[in-house]
Design a protein around this motif. Structure first.
Motif, PDB file in Angstrom:
ATOM      1  N   TYR A  64     -53.491   4.595   2.108  1.00 44.66           N
ATOM      2  CA  TYR A  64     -53.823   3.601   3.126  1.00 44.66           C
ATOM      3  C   TYR A  64     -52.852   2.421   3.061  1.00 44.66           C
ATOM      4  CZ  TYR A  64     -56.574  -0.142   5.344  1.00 44.66           C
ATOM      5  OH  TYR A  64     -56.991  -1.189   6.127  1.00 44.66           O
ATOM      6  N   ILE A  65     -52.545   1.954   1.857  1.00 40.78           N
ATOM      7  CA  ILE A  65     -51.620   0.834   1.673  1.00 40.78           C
ATOM      8  C   ILE A  65     -50.221   1.203   2.199  1.00 40.78           C
ATOM      9  CG2 ILE A  65     -50.412  -0.535  -0.077  1.00 40.78           C
ATOM     10  CD1 ILE A  65     -53.075  -0.368  -1.721  1.00 40.78           C
ATOM     11  N   ALA A  66     -49.793   2.420   1.904  1.00 37.12           N
ATOM     12  CA  ALA A  66     -48.493   2.880   2.401  1.00 37.12           C
ATOM     13  C   ALA A  66     -48.482   2.930   3.927  1.00 37.12           C
ATOM     14  CB  ALA A  66     -48.160   4.248   1.814  1.00 37.12           C
ATOM     15  N   SER A  67     -49.609   3.301   4.533  1.00 38.22           N
ATOM     16  CA  SER A  67     -49.675   3.368   6.000  1.00 38.22           C
ATOM     17  C   SER A  67     -49.578   1.979   6.621  1.00 38.22           C
ATOM     18  CB  SER A  67     -50.965   4.062   6.446  1.00 38.22           C
ATOM     19  OG  SER A  67     -52.100   3.236   6.231  1.00 38.22           O
ATOM     20  N   LEU A  68     -50.159   0.954   5.958  1.00 33.59           N
ATOM     21  CA  LEU A  68     -50.035  -0.419   6.463  1.00 33.59           C
ATOM     22  C   LEU A  68     -48.575  -0.869   6.419  1.00 33.59           C
ATOM     23  CD1 LEU A  68     -53.119  -2.185   4.754  1.00 33.59           C
ATOM     24  CD2 LEU A  68     -52.952  -1.310   7.098  1.00 33.59           C
ATOM     25  N   ALA A  69     -47.899  -0.550   5.308  1.00 32.65           N
ATOM     26  CA  ALA A  69     -46.481  -0.910   5.190  1.00 32.65           C
ATOM     27  C   ALA A  69     -45.647  -0.197   6.250  1.00 32.65           C
ATOM     28  CB  ALA A  69     -45.981  -0.563   3.787  1.00 32.65           C
ATOM     29  N   ASN A  70     -45.989   1.047   6.518  1.00 32.67           N
ATOM     30  CA  ASN A  70     -45.276   1.817   7.530  1.00 32.67           C
ATOM     31  C   ASN A  70     -45.480   1.219   8.923  1.00 32.67           C
ATOM     32  OD1 ASN A  70     -45.539   4.350   9.612  1.00 32.67           O
ATOM     33  ND2 ASN A  70     -43.854   4.629   8.158  1.00 32.67           N
ATOM     34  N   MET A  71     -46.698   0.764   9.208  1.00 31.11           N
ATOM     35  CA  MET A  71     -46.979   0.140  10.500  1.00 31.11           C
ATOM     36  C   MET A  71     -46.121  -1.106  10.708  1.00 31.11           C
ATOM     37  SD  MET A  71     -51.156   0.442  10.681  1.00 31.11           S
ATOM     38  CE  MET A  71     -51.270  -0.603  12.136  1.00 31.11           C
ATOM     39  N   LEU A  72     -45.838  -1.823   9.625  1.00 29.49           N
ATOM     40  CA  LEU A  72     -45.067  -3.060   9.721  1.00 29.49           C
ATOM     41  C   LEU A  72     -43.568  -2.835   9.518  1.00 29.49           C
ATOM     42  CD1 LEU A  72     -47.529  -5.336   7.704  1.00 29.49           C
ATOM     43  CD2 LEU A  72     -47.019  -5.494  10.148  1.00 29.49           C
ATOM     44  N   ASN A  73     -43.187  -1.548   9.377  1.00 26.84           N
ATOM     45  CA  ASN A  73     -41.780  -1.177   9.202  1.00 26.84           C
ATOM     46  C   ASN A  73     -41.144  -1.800   7.957  1.00 26.84           C
ATOM     47  OD1 ASN A  73     -41.597   0.413  11.609  1.00 26.84           O
ATOM     48  ND2 ASN A  73     -41.495  -1.498  12.790  1.00 26.84           N
ATOM     49  N   PHE A  74     -41.956  -1.943   6.899  1.00 33.37           N
ATOM     50  CA  PHE A  74     -41.425  -2.429   5.635  1.00 33.37           C
ATOM     51  C   PHE A  74     -40.660  -1.306   4.934  1.00 33.37           C
ATOM     52  CE2 PHE A  74     -44.990  -5.817   5.037  1.00 33.37           C
ATOM     53  CZ  PHE A  74     -44.418  -6.577   6.054  1.00 33.37           C
ATOM     54  N   SER A  75     -39.604  -1.656   4.254  1.00 34.48           N
ATOM     55  CA  SER A  75     -38.744  -0.649   3.618  1.00 34.48           C
ATOM     56  C   SER A  75     -39.490   0.117   2.543  1.00 34.48           C
ATOM     57  CB  SER A  75     -37.512  -1.330   3.010  1.00 34.48           C
ATOM     58  OG  SER A  75     -37.888  -2.244   1.998  1.00 34.48           O
ATOM     59  N   ASN A  76     -39.235   1.396   2.472  1.00 31.99           N
ATOM     60  CA  ASN A  76     -39.812   2.305   1.475  1.00 31.99           C
ATOM     61  C   ASN A  76     -41.340   2.347   1.519  1.00 31.99           C
ATOM     62  OD1 ASN A  76     -37.192   2.866   0.369  1.00 31.99           O
ATOM     63  ND2 ASN A  76     -37.308   0.910  -0.730  1.00 31.99           N
ATOM     64  N   ASN A  77     -41.903   1.980   2.670  1.00 32.82           N
ATOM     65  CA  ASN A  77     -43.363   1.951   2.812  1.00 32.82           C
ATOM     66  C   ASN A  77     -44.028   1.149   1.687  1.00 32.82           C
ATOM     67  OD1 ASN A  77     -43.310   3.458   5.153  1.00 32.82           O
ATOM     68  ND2 ASN A  77     -43.711   5.420   4.124  1.00 32.82           N
ATOM     69  N   ASN A  78     -43.360   0.094   1.253  1.00 32.16           N
ATOM     70  CA  ASN A  78     -43.875  -0.763   0.189  1.00 32.16           C
ATOM     71  C   ASN A  78     -44.390  -2.058   0.809  1.00 32.16           C
ATOM     72  OD1 ASN A  78     -44.359  -2.372  -2.078  1.00 32.16           O
ATOM     73  ND2 ASN A  78     -42.689  -1.446  -3.232  1.00 32.16           N
ATOM     74  N   LEU A  79     -45.668  -2.322   0.656  1.00 35.74           N
ATOM     75  CA  LEU A  79     -46.288  -3.456   1.334  1.00 35.74           C
ATOM     76  C   LEU A  79     -45.786  -4.801   0.813  1.00 35.74           C
ATOM     77  CD1 LEU A  79     -48.384  -3.946   3.581  1.00 35.74           C
ATOM     78  CD2 LEU A  79     -50.140  -4.145   1.807  1.00 35.74           C
ATOM     79  N   ASN A  80     -45.139  -4.815  -0.349  1.00 34.95           N
ATOM     80  CA  ASN A  80     -44.667  -6.118  -0.846  1.00 34.95           C
ATOM     81  C   ASN A  80     -43.457  -6.644  -0.070  1.00 34.95           C
ATOM     82  OD1 ASN A  80     -42.295  -4.972  -1.857  1.00 34.95           O
ATOM     83  ND2 ASN A  80     -42.773  -5.395  -3.996  1.00 34.95           N
ATOM     84  N   ASN A  81     -42.877  -5.802   0.774  1.00 36.44           N
ATOM     85  CA  ASN A  81     -41.798  -6.224   1.668  1.00 36.44           C
ATOM     86  C   ASN A  81     -40.706  -6.969   0.900  1.00 36.44           C
ATOM     87  OD1 ASN A  81     -40.418  -6.542   4.098  1.00 36.44           O
ATOM     88  ND2 ASN A  81     -41.495  -8.438   4.646  1.00 36.44           N
TER      89      ASN A  81
END
Length: 619
Positions: A197-214
């Motif tokens: 789920y966390i990886a999907s949030l990062a993907n929605m925001l187009n953060f690199s490597n699907n890492n939410l810490n951007n």
């Protein structure tokens, strides 16, 4: 003559009898009064109520201060007085949270508005209803499983509640397996794992490597209605720390499970008072089916999140309103969309069941709104960082001139922000040099603490730490390389430096130690008390009461590091047998500081003990 003599004899007998009765009564009073007043049997299962309150000061603060000084042996001639034992609370109080006790609310018949969640807010007991006793562990209690294993499993005996395992069985919150409770990582909205789920949030925001810490730009997160905090647990591997927040509601013990797992968490609710965090503290707020009515009271609760979010901060909202097509959900979605648009939020991403809004970077949008647009901007004299007991207001908190001009928070990415002087340092008149010096001093002090603790501390035995009185968060910063997290506590009546702590990528709360902390018993492995006891004594609150509260917070085999004035540290040593604590080490506080502060360091360990009833139940 005969009659007069007889009367005299009877009078003499009567006087003799009365004297004998008086002697017997005095003997019984002295003997049994002493027995019931001072004798406390180890392992008693009966709750005793003593005269002194459990928490907080008495009605006469001056009298309380004098009593406290006497009890501490600070007056001439009283230094060798033996202290009484503390009784053990009844086993049914093993999870007592004095200021979040629903039984107390019923007993006091408080008139609270349940629709506003006032019954989940703090209501501390009056003096006559406070307990002066040691909180016992539950039957069969074991030393908690060490981190990182504790993220995925805990001892069932330590939190003997399996209700959530059956109620949330289809959502993978937790599963009972023999003597343990296992956490598969699921949640109400993410049955198949928080990590995905966390990886999907990062993907929605187009953060690199699907890492939410951007790349270090997202560090502090507020998870509202967190359940057992699996969302926060799986953020840690991305160098993100979440304040997992939930009330003591129908999902009882969810925060207790979170802390037992070693995950940062706090008992709190979006009710009528501001959450105990300063403005612009979080890069992301998260609500996954948190069952909050965001439209109530003119959007008051959503505006509280707005106060807490940094410029350009995100609100990730996973809920049926974001995707369902029935009439009621569509109505809620339409009204909520209109509200956040007036708040100048924009949709950053929307996918399936989740929408992510982003907050503006500057005040430009607020200034461009039509006159009379609701919600209004907050008054210019409103302090957005005042939070202790302050009611929420349905208004938008604009940015300061500095923040507006910098078009963002101005924070360095993590981990550089930990040691970089925070932009809001100037709010307190602190220089960068003073900040760097504070960081260096506490680095040396923590090194001293660890050397003292090493005499008794087992490897990886510490996870949940609390700095009971922090200034700039340098104690916690010095521990960054260790596998621990720190709850930084800022006094409610001092400089509100909590925003500096959040700006460093750390977490914490505001609190008054004249009251009980909002957490379950046995939730911290180490308490650091820097001049906390001196402050409490100065305020007229009871040091005895604070020691009992510290015992409530501390896990068995956990440690306390007291750094305080030398006479006070010496007086605290008298309490060790009564509290069932053991001295570990002492040191001169001046040895790790370049200032002559006349402070001593005293390290204590809490022993593991069980009541007789607990022993019988665990056999």
């Amino acid at each position: 003559m005969m009659r007069g003599r007889t009367d005299e004899v009877q009078k003499r007998r009567l006087i003799t009898s009365l004297c004998l009765v008086g002697i017997v009564v005095c003997f019984v009073f002295v003997y049994y009064g002493s027995f019931f007043g001072s004798r406390v049997q180890r392992g008693t299962s009966t709750l005793r109520r003593l005269g002194s309150p459990y928490l907080g000061g008495s009605e006469d603060a001056d009298s309380k201060q004098n009593d406290s000084s006497t009890a501490l042996g600070l007056e001439d001639g009283d230094s060798d007085v033996a202290l009484k034992s503390f009784p053990v609370c009844d086993d049914r109080h093993s999870e007592l949270i004095p200021c979040l006790d629903r039984h107390l609310i019923y007993q006091l018949r408080l008139k609270l508005d349940l629709s506003l969640m006032e019954h989940y807010e703090r209501h501390c007991p009056p003096a006559e209803r406070r307990y002066n006793c040691l909180i016992p562990p539950p039957p069969g209690y074991k030393v908690p499983i060490k981190w990182p294993r504790s993220r995925d499993e805990v001892w069932k005996a330590n939190i003997p509640h399996t209700h959530l395992a059956s109620e949330k069985s289809d959502q993978n919150w937790m599963v009972v397996r023999g003597e343990k409770i296992v956490f598969p990582g699921g949640g109400t909205h993410f049955h198949y794992g928080a990590d995905k789920y966390i990886a999907s949030l990062a993907n929605m925001l187009n953060f690199s490597n699907n890492n939410l810490n951007n790349e270090g730009r997202v560090r502090t997160v507020l998870d509202v209605g967190c359940g057992v905090a699996s969302f926060g647990a799986y953020l840690l591997s991305s160098d993100i720390i979440a304040m997992s927040l939930a009330p003591n509601d129908v999902h009882q013990n969810q925060i207790q499970f979170a802390l037992e797992r070693g995950i940062p968490a706090y008992l709190g609710v979006l009710g009528t008072k501001r959450l105990p965090y300063p403005s612009r503290s979080f890069e992301l707020a998260h609500c996954s089916r948190c069952r909050i009515d965001w439209l109530q009271r003119d959007g008051l609760l959503l505006l509280e999140l707005d106060r807490l979010l940094r410029p350009g901060g995100y609100f990730a909202y996973s809920s049926p309103e974001a995707y369902a097509q029935d009439e009621e959900d569509l109505r809620i979605w339409k009204e909520m969309s209109a509200l956040v648009e007036r708040m100048c939020w924009k949709i950053a991403a929307k996918q399936n069941q989740t929408v992510i809004w982003v907050k503006p970077l500057t005040n430009d949008c607020y200034m461009e709104r039509e006159p009379g647009t609701q919600p209004p901007l907050c008054r210019s004299d409103d302090d957005p960082d005042a939070v202790w007991g302050v009611p929420m207001e349905a208004c938008i908190t604009p940015y300061s001139e500095q923040s507006h001009a910098s078009r963002g928070s101005g924070l360095a990415p993590w981990p550089a922000r930990l040691t970089a002087p925070p932009p809001r340092l100037a709010d307190f008149g602190y220089s960068s040099e003073a900040f760097e010096k504070d960081t260096d001093v506490w680095s040396r002090r923590v090194e001293t603490y660890w050397n003292l603790l090493s005499q008794k501390m087992k490897p990886d035995s510490l996870r949940n730490l609390m700095d009971m009185k922090t200034n700039m968060g340098s104690f916690a910063a010095a521990l960054n390389e260790k596998d621990v997290w720190v709850m930084n506590v800022v006094p409610e009546d001092g400089a509100n430096t909590l925003k500096l702590i959040y700006d460093r990528g750390l977490i914490g709360t505001v609190h008054s130690w004249c009251e009980a902390f909002s957490t379950y018993p046995r939730t911290y492995d180490l308490l650091h008390a820097w001049t906390v006891l001196s402050d409490i004594d100065r305020k007229g609150c009871s040091v005895e009461d604070l020691l009992l509260e510290m015992d409530r917070l501390l896990r068995p085999t956990g440690f306390i590091v007291i750094r305080d004035k030398r006479p006070l540290v010496e007086s605290i040593k008298k309490y060790l047998p009564a509290l069932r604590w053991e001295a570990v080490a002492t040191a001169d506080g001046d040895s790790d500081s370049d200032q002559d502060e006349d402070e001593d360091v005293f390290v204590i360990q809490k022993t593991l003990w069980l009541t007789n009833d607990n022993l019988r139940d665990s056999e």
